[in-house]
Scaffold this motif. Structure first.
Motif, PDB file in Angstrom:
ATOM      1  N   ASP A  78       0.897  -1.145   0.048  1.00  0.00           N
ATOM      2  CA  ASP A  78       0.011  -0.124   0.033  1.00  0.00           C
ATOM      3  C   ASP A  78       0.723   1.245   0.088  1.00  0.00           C
ATOM      4  OD1 ASP A  78       1.251  -0.143   2.612  1.00  0.00           O
ATOM      5  OD2 ASP A  78      -0.664  -0.330   3.619  1.00  0.00           O
ATOM      6  N   PHE A  79       2.224   1.013  -0.410  1.00  0.00           N
ATOM      7  CA  PHE A  79       3.198   2.213  -0.616  1.00  0.00           C
ATOM      8  C   PHE A  79       4.020   2.016  -1.814  1.00  0.00           C
ATOM      9  CE2 PHE A  79       5.015  -1.311   1.317  1.00  0.00           C
ATOM     10  CZ  PHE A  79       6.456  -1.485   0.838  1.00  0.00           C
ATOM     11  N   GLY A  80       4.617   3.158  -2.407  1.00  0.00           N
ATOM     12  CA  GLY A  80       5.398   3.020  -3.400  1.00  0.00           C
ATOM     13  C   GLY A  80       4.955   3.171  -4.641  1.00  0.00           C
ATOM     14  N   GLY A  81       5.885   2.779  -5.647  1.00  0.00           N
ATOM     15  CA  GLY A  81       4.958   2.865  -6.947  1.00  0.00           C
ATOM     16  C   GLY A  81       4.384   1.341  -7.469  1.00  0.00           C
ATOM     17  N   PHE A  82       4.621   0.327  -6.557  1.00  0.00           N
ATOM     18  CA  PHE A  82       3.561  -0.840  -6.877  1.00  0.00           C
ATOM     19  C   PHE A  82       2.405  -0.983  -5.928  1.00  0.00           C
ATOM     20  CE2 PHE A  82       2.860  -5.525  -7.338  1.00  0.00           C
ATOM     21  CZ  PHE A  82       2.815  -5.444  -8.638  1.00  0.00           C
ATOM     22  N   ALA A  83       2.227   0.235  -5.276  1.00  0.00           N
ATOM     23  CA  ALA A  83       0.934   0.282  -4.422  1.00  0.00           C
ATOM     24  C   ALA A  83      -0.179  -0.153  -5.048  1.00  0.00           C
ATOM     25  CB  ALA A  83       0.581   1.687  -3.868  1.00  0.00           C
ATOM     26  N   PHE A  84      -1.096  -0.984  -4.526  1.00  0.00           N
ATOM     27  CA  PHE A  84      -2.298  -1.748  -5.013  1.00  0.00           C
ATOM     28  C   PHE A  84      -3.190  -0.660  -5.827  1.00  0.00           C
ATOM     29  CE2 PHE A  84      -4.113  -0.216  -1.221  1.00  0.00           C
ATOM     30  CZ  PHE A  84      -5.500  -0.003  -1.477  1.00  0.00           C
ATOM     31  N   ASP A  85      -3.057   0.592  -5.349  1.00  0.00           N
ATOM     32  CA  ASP A  85      -4.241   1.528  -5.964  1.00  0.00           C
ATOM     33  C   ASP A  85      -3.549   2.610  -6.939  1.00  0.00           C
ATOM     34  OD1 ASP A  85      -2.892   2.696  -3.834  1.00  0.00           O
ATOM     35  OD2 ASP A  85      -4.369   3.802  -3.203  1.00  0.00           O
ATOM     36  N   LYS A  86      -2.268   2.339  -7.406  1.00  0.00           N
ATOM     37  CA  LYS A  86      -1.464   3.066  -8.026  1.00  0.00           C
ATOM     38  C   LYS A  86      -1.037   2.409  -9.346  1.00  0.00           C
ATOM     39  CE  LYS A  86      -0.326   6.433  -4.347  1.00  0.00           C
ATOM     40  NZ  LYS A  86       0.913   7.217  -3.745  1.00  0.00           N
ATOM     41  N   GLU A 242       9.460  -3.105  -7.140  1.00  0.00           N
ATOM     42  CA  GLU A 242      10.192  -2.064  -7.386  1.00  0.00           C
ATOM     43  C   GLU A 242      11.873  -2.255  -7.408  1.00  0.00           C
ATOM     44  OE1 GLU A 242       8.840   2.004  -5.906  1.00  0.00           O
ATOM     45  OE2 GLU A 242       8.045   0.930  -4.465  1.00  0.00           O
ATOM     46  N   GLY A 243      12.112  -3.326  -6.483  1.00  0.00           N
ATOM     47  CA  GLY A 243      13.417  -3.914  -6.263  1.00  0.00           C
ATOM     48  C   GLY A 243      13.922  -4.659  -7.432  1.00  0.00           C
ATOM     49  N   ASP A 244      13.118  -5.613  -7.816  1.00  0.00           N
ATOM     50  CA  ASP A 244      13.323  -6.671  -8.717  1.00  0.00           C
ATOM     51  C   ASP A 244      12.168  -7.169  -9.638  1.00  0.00           C
ATOM     52  OD1 ASP A 244      14.867  -8.671 -10.036  1.00  0.00           O
ATOM     53  OD2 ASP A 244      15.082 -10.145  -8.444  1.00  0.00           O
ATOM     54  N   SER A 245      12.199  -7.543 -10.713  1.00  0.00           N
ATOM     55  CA  SER A 245      11.194  -8.145 -11.456  1.00  0.00           C
ATOM     56  C   SER A 245      10.661  -9.323 -10.923  1.00  0.00           C
ATOM     57  CB  SER A 245      11.287  -7.947 -12.926  1.00  0.00           C
ATOM     58  OG  SER A 245      12.645  -9.105 -13.056  1.00  0.00           O
ATOM     59  N   GLY A 246       9.477  -9.533 -11.236  1.00  0.00           N
ATOM     60  CA  GLY A 246       8.567 -10.952 -10.469  1.00  0.00           C
ATOM     61  C   GLY A 246       7.777 -11.492 -11.502  1.00  0.00           C
ATOM     62  N   LEU A 247       7.880 -12.870 -11.623  1.00  0.00           N
ATOM     63  CA  LEU A 247       7.325 -13.681 -12.823  1.00  0.00           C
ATOM     64  C   LEU A 247       6.766 -14.919 -12.170  1.00  0.00           C
ATOM     65  CD1 LEU A 247       7.385 -13.945 -15.824  1.00  0.00           C
ATOM     66  CD2 LEU A 247       9.395 -15.183 -15.465  1.00  0.00           C
ATOM     67  N   THR A 248       5.568 -15.234 -12.633  1.00  0.00           N
ATOM     68  CA  THR A 248       4.999 -16.307 -12.244  1.00  0.00           C
ATOM     69  C   THR A 248       5.646 -17.680 -12.253  1.00  0.00           C
ATOM     70  OG1 THR A 248       2.942 -15.366 -12.943  1.00  0.00           O
ATOM     71  CG2 THR A 248       2.708 -17.798 -12.348  1.00  0.00           C
ATOM     72  N   GLY A 249       5.986 -18.565 -11.220  1.00  0.00           N
ATOM     73  CA  GLY A 249       6.549 -19.914 -11.387  1.00  0.00           C
ATOM     74  C   GLY A 249       7.931 -20.190 -11.520  1.00  0.00           C
ATOM     75  N   ARG A 250       8.517 -18.892 -10.807  1.00  0.00           N
ATOM     76  CA  ARG A 250      10.115 -18.825 -10.731  1.00  0.00           C
ATOM     77  C   ARG A 250      10.532 -19.216  -9.353  1.00  0.00           C
ATOM     78  NH1 ARG A 250      12.837 -13.513 -13.426  1.00  0.00           N
ATOM     79  NH2 ARG A 250      11.884 -12.358 -11.311  1.00  0.00           N
ATOM     80  N   LYS A 251       9.616 -19.886  -8.596  1.00  0.00           N
ATOM     81  CA  LYS A 251      10.279 -20.453  -7.434  1.00  0.00           C
ATOM     82  C   LYS A 251       9.665 -21.780  -6.899  1.00  0.00           C
ATOM     83  CE  LYS A 251      12.502 -17.134  -5.485  1.00  0.00           C
ATOM     84  NZ  LYS A 251      13.107 -16.551  -6.710  1.00  0.00           N
ATOM     85  N   ILE A 252       9.798 -22.557  -8.200  1.00  0.00           N
ATOM     86  CA  ILE A 252       9.246 -23.916  -8.048  1.00  0.00           C
ATOM     87  C   ILE A 252       9.870 -24.785  -7.199  1.00  0.00           C
ATOM     88  CG2 ILE A 252       7.977 -23.860 -10.480  1.00  0.00           C
ATOM     89  CD1 ILE A 252      10.586 -25.189 -11.733  1.00  0.00           C
ATOM     90  N   VAL A 253      11.155 -24.402  -6.991  1.00  0.00           N
ATOM     91  CA  VAL A 253      11.874 -25.155  -5.972  1.00  0.00           C
ATOM     92  C   VAL A 253      11.566 -24.948  -4.466  1.00  0.00           C
ATOM     93  CG1 VAL A 253      14.225 -25.766  -4.998  1.00  0.00           C
ATOM     94  CG2 VAL A 253      13.728 -25.695  -7.451  1.00  0.00           C
ATOM     95  N   VAL A 254      11.210 -23.486  -4.224  1.00  0.00           N
ATOM     96  CA  VAL A 254      10.729 -23.236  -2.949  1.00  0.00           C
ATOM     97  C   VAL A 254       9.421 -23.683  -2.778  1.00  0.00           C
ATOM     98  CG1 VAL A 254       9.828 -21.171  -1.730  1.00  0.00           C
ATOM     99  CG2 VAL A 254      12.032 -20.991  -2.956  1.00  0.00           C
ATOM    100  N   ASP A 255       8.555 -23.714  -3.886  1.00  0.00           N
ATOM    101  CA  ASP A 255       7.205 -24.259  -3.800  1.00  0.00           C
ATOM    102  C   ASP A 255       7.218 -25.718  -3.471  1.00  0.00           C
ATOM    103  OD1 ASP A 255       6.127 -21.917  -4.507  1.00  0.00           O
ATOM    104  OD2 ASP A 255       5.908 -22.578  -6.625  1.00  0.00           O
ATOM    105  N   THR A 256       8.150 -26.690  -3.707  1.00  0.00           N
ATOM    106  CA  THR A 256       8.195 -28.107  -3.480  1.00  0.00           C
ATOM    107  C   THR A 256       9.039 -28.425  -2.434  1.00  0.00           C
ATOM    108  OG1 THR A 256       9.956 -28.231  -5.135  1.00  0.00           O
ATOM    109  CG2 THR A 256       7.585 -28.613  -5.907  1.00  0.00           C
ATOM    110  N   TYR A 257      10.315 -29.003  -2.526  1.00  0.00           N
ATOM    111  CA  TYR A 257      10.991 -29.599  -1.493  1.00  0.00           C
ATOM    112  C   TYR A 257      12.487 -29.217  -1.216  1.00  0.00           C
ATOM    113  CZ  TYR A 257       7.274 -32.933  -2.725  1.00  0.00           C
ATOM    114  OH  TYR A 257       5.946 -33.575  -2.890  1.00  0.00           O
ATOM    115  N   GLY A 258      12.533 -27.743  -1.525  1.00  0.00           N
ATOM    116  CA  GLY A 258      13.758 -27.014  -1.534  1.00  0.00           C
ATOM    117  C   GLY A 258      14.998 -27.652  -1.960  1.00  0.00           C
TER     118      GLY A 258
END
Length: 386
Positions: A78-86, A242-258
């Motif tokens: 709710d702050f900064g450039g990526f705030a939900f309403d901005k 704002e600090g780094d781009s995000g992308l769906t599905g880029r944390k699949i090892v985190v999602d599963t068994y590390g």
């Protein structure tokens, strides 16, 4: 013999996880209106812009931008450039390719006179993995369990106001020392968390140790030689998209068994259960957990592979890492006898058409009893093979 294994997790405010949360939030809204929705939604977030794309075929009518803004607000931006309403949101959604739909609408087996579970073919080719072991009550590897607990504790401390200077983005990492196959202690804990400017690194380190680490990591694993690295760069003011781009599905090892289990490469978020990337991975965890709970093995990795448009898997592979009470090929035979691995059967067995997916988007898809693929309700049946 001493060995060390490390796993990481991230909070729901991590830019990749924001994208996963939005994609799964959209899927849930679609499923609420149409349980037969076909969805493969992808998101990309960078600085002040969110891009929503993918394929959706559904009777549902969903305001994708509204769902996205609510997800961003719930995460805490709710702050900064990526705030939900901005933030700016660009939407490019189209229907599922009719060529792909051919294989899902009617499997190869169904075309030659199959029964009801042959109605749906696999939505794509691919290989999916499941895993279970006896290291924790959850039948999960200890490093990823602790990393998730730390990440969840970071978010809880922020949202509950116990550490009010924290912001949504954060990462955790845990290194566990093993004596053979047995975890004996935590060697290293790493926590990096976004924060406001009006706090010192000393305050952050003290607060994280007291409010996050001490509650998330059992004291029996900590000793005088455990190393702690809290915000090791010195500060973390700019976070999220704002600090780094995000992308769906880029944390699949985190999602599963590390990292303890192989991964076929397919992501989960935004995908409906006709996508075997998601549903068959959940089934692979379900059957792995039941095999271990039944005592057929102390550790197991299962691979299930599919071809597009075909209901039955093309192969099932088992590795028990020399812990099986029966040969691995015999356990593979038992799995195929006791578990129906056709997509339609998986969807019914695990009740996957319910809107439960936003909850999966952070802190791991496995090791959480709230999800149906974590049940051990087939363990008693499997014990007969002992």
């Amino acid at each position: 013999m001493k060995r060390y294994f490390t796993s990481e997790s991230v909070t729901e405010g991590h830019p990749d996880k924001v994208c996963d949360r939005i994609a799964d939030g959209i899927l849930d809204e679609l499923l609420k209106q149409d349980a037969n929705t076909r969805s493969a939604v992808e998101c990309c977030a960078a600085y002040d812009t969110l891009f929503i794309t993918g394929e959706v075929t559904s009777k549902a009518r969903v305001d994708y931008k509204k769902v996205a803004r609510e997800a961003i607000r719930a995460v805490g931006y709710d702050f900064g450039g990526f705030a939900f309403d901005k933030c700016d949101i660009i939407e490019k959604i189209h229907g599922q390719s009719p060529d792909i739909a051919l294989g899902v609408d009617s499997s190869l087996e169904n075309k030659s006179g199959g029964e009801r579970f042959d109605l749906i073919g696999a939505g794509d080719q691919g290989l999916m993995f499941g895993y279970a072991c006896r290291e924790t009550e959850e039948l999960m590897p200890l490093p990823i369990v602790l990393a998730h607990r730390l990440a969840f504790a970071l978010t809880a401390a922020r949202k509950e106001g116990r550490l009010p200077y924290l912001r949504p983005d954060g990462k955790t990492q845990v290194t566990v020392e093993y004596d053979g196959k047995n975890p004996v202690r935590v060697d290293t804990v790493v926590v990096s968390v976004q924060h406001t400017e009006d706090v010192t690194q000393e305050q952050i380190a003290e607060g994280i140790k007291k409010e996050v680490i001490d509650g998330a990591v059992p004291a029996k694993y900590l000793d005088k030689d455990t190393k702690y690295y809290i915000n090791p760069t010195g500060r973390f003011l700019i976070g999220g998209p704002e600090g780094d781009s995000g992308l769906t599905g880029r944390k699949i090892v985190v999602d599963t068994y590390g990292g303890r289990c192989a991964h076929g490469g397919g992501s989960f978020s935004g995908k409906d259960p006709t996508k075997v990337d998601r549903s068959a991975t959940y089934m692979a965890r379900y059957l792995s957990k039941n095999v271990v709970a039944a005592g057929l093995a102390d550790e197991i990795e299962v691979q299930i592979a599919y071809a597009i448009g075909i209901a039955n898997p093309v192969s099932v592979f088992v590795d028990t890492f020399h812990t099986g009470k029966l040969p691995d090929d015999k356990i593979a035979e038992i799995i195929q006898k006791e578990f129906d691995l056709r997509p339609a059967a998986i969807i019914e067995a695990l009740d996957l058409r319910n809107p439960i997916y936003a909850k999966t988007s952070a802190y791991g898809h496995f090791g959480r009893e709230e999800f149906p693929w974590e049940k051990c309700d087939r363990a008693e049946v499997l014990k007969k093979y002992l």
